[in-house]
Scaffold this active site. Structure first.
Site, PDB file in Angstrom:
ATOM      1  N   LYS A  14      -7.022  -4.886  -2.968  1.00 30.45           N
ATOM      2  CA  LYS A  14      -7.748  -5.397  -1.788  1.00 30.45           C
ATOM      3  C   LYS A  14      -8.664  -4.311  -1.230  1.00 30.45           C
ATOM      4  O   LYS A  14      -8.518  -3.138  -1.579  1.00 30.45           O
ATOM      5  CB  LYS A  14      -6.754  -5.841  -0.725  1.00 30.45           C
ATOM      6  CG  LYS A  14      -5.939  -4.688  -0.170  1.00 30.45           C
ATOM      7  CD  LYS A  14      -4.934  -5.191   0.826  1.00 30.45           C
ATOM      8  CE  LYS A  14      -4.085  -4.056   1.351  1.00 30.45           C
ATOM      9  NZ  LYS A  14      -4.857  -3.020   2.086  1.00 30.45           N
ATOM     10  N   CYS A  28      -1.926  -2.619   7.646  1.00 25.37           N
ATOM     11  CA  CYS A  28      -1.815  -3.547   6.516  1.00 25.37           C
ATOM     12  C   CYS A  28      -0.507  -4.327   6.497  1.00 25.37           C
ATOM     13  O   CYS A  28      -0.495  -5.491   6.108  1.00 25.37           O
ATOM     14  CB  CYS A  28      -2.079  -2.811   5.212  1.00 25.37           C
ATOM     15  SG  CYS A  28      -3.837  -2.361   5.097  1.00 25.37           S
ATOM     16  N   ASP A  31       0.780  -1.245   0.000  1.00 23.66           N
ATOM     17  CA  ASP A  31       0.000   0.000   0.000  1.00 23.66           C
ATOM     18  C   ASP A  31       0.817   1.304   0.000  1.00 23.66           C
ATOM     19  O   ASP A  31       0.511   2.225   0.760  1.00 23.66           O
ATOM     20  CB  ASP A  31      -0.972   0.014   1.191  1.00 23.66           C
ATOM     21  CG  ASP A  31      -1.958  -1.134   1.162  1.00 23.66           C
ATOM     22  OD1 ASP A  31      -1.859  -2.002   0.277  1.00 23.66           O
ATOM     23  OD2 ASP A  31      -2.848  -1.179   2.039  1.00 23.66           O
TER      24      ASP A  31
HETATM   25  C1  VGL Z   1      -4.676   0.854   5.869  1.00 26.08           C
HETATM   26  C2  VGL Z   1      -6.076   1.948   7.325  1.00 26.08           C
HETATM   27  C3  VGL Z   1      -7.123   1.810   6.456  1.00 26.08           C
HETATM   28  C4  VGL Z   1      -3.301   0.363   5.541  1.00 26.08           C
HETATM   29  C5  VGL Z   1      -5.733   0.692   4.999  1.00 26.08           C
HETATM   30  O1  VGL Z   1      -2.979   0.208   4.350  1.00 26.08           O
HETATM   31  O2  VGL Z   1      -2.497   0.158   6.494  1.00 26.08           O
HETATM   32  N1  VGL Z   1      -4.865   1.463   7.043  1.00 26.08           N
HETATM   33  N2  VGL Z   1      -6.944   1.177   5.295  1.00 26.08           N
END
Ligand code: VGL
Ligand code: ZN
Length: 184
Positions: free
Chosen positions: A99, A137, A13
């Site tokens: 995802k 994540c 991410d």
């Molecule tokens: C994430 C909070 C909400 C992440 C994703 O990628 O860590 N954190 N959505």
């Protein structure tokens, strides 16, 4: 394909919304780009697998506070905030895993995706994990990788925590270590 201990790098991410200036900015999130780019190069040069995951939400999901969830709107499909950081290495050999397309808070790159299958099909035994955010994540991806039976190395310099509560980053590291991940 290499025999034995084939590796995969999972870049979690590293998207604009998780970097400074983004909708759900992780402090110093952009600092993971340089160490990850070095690893991407090394893995690709060796013929190892490189995967980038991306948080890829519909505009309307219970993941967002607006619809009963926790988080500000972030990483909405096809928006600039969902794009990978512009300095993160791009290469046609890199596989992209999307995802978070449903209503549940799904933090792991294994959750509802083809990632475990992709790794097994490629003979991967060991996964290296870095990216954003350490306490969501990255942590959940590393824990799932252990559950799926992979050796796991988590790269400290290549991840940063969002720390909704102070100390979450350090607690995440302990949790990953207790699950058998090696923190390097
Ligand atoms: C994430 C909070 C909400 C992440 C994703 O990628 O860590 N954190 N959505
Ligand atoms: Zn999200």
């Amino acid at each position: 394909m290499t025999e034995g201990k084939k590796r995969a790098l999972i870049v979690v991410d590293v998207q604009n919304d998780f970097c400074p200036g983004g909708a759900l900015a992780v402090p110093h999130g952009d600092e993971v780009v340089a160490p990850l780019n070095r690893l991407i190069k090394e893995f690709l040069n060796r013929g190892d697998v490189v995967v980038k995951s991306r948080d890829w939400h519909p505009r309307r999901t219970k993941h967002f506070a607006e619809f009963g969830g926790t988080w500000p709107v972030h990483c909405v499909q096809e928006t600039p905030g969902a794009e990978f950081h512009k300095e993160l290495t791009d290469d046609p050999r890199i596989k992209i895993i999307s995802k978070g397309m449903g209503d549940e808070d799904s933090y792991s790159a294994f959750d509802g995706t083809e990632l475990a299958k992709l790794l097994r099909e490629n003979g991967v035994k060991e996964v290296w994990v870095g990216g954003l955010a350490t306490d969501y994540c990255v942590k959940n991806t590393a824990l799932d990788a252990r559950r799926e039976g992979f050796n796991v190395k988590v790269v400290s310099e290549a991840m940063r925590p969002v720390e909704v509560s102070p100390g979450d980053g350090q607690r995440a590291v302990e949790e990953m270590r207790e699950a058998g991940a090696q923190i390097i």
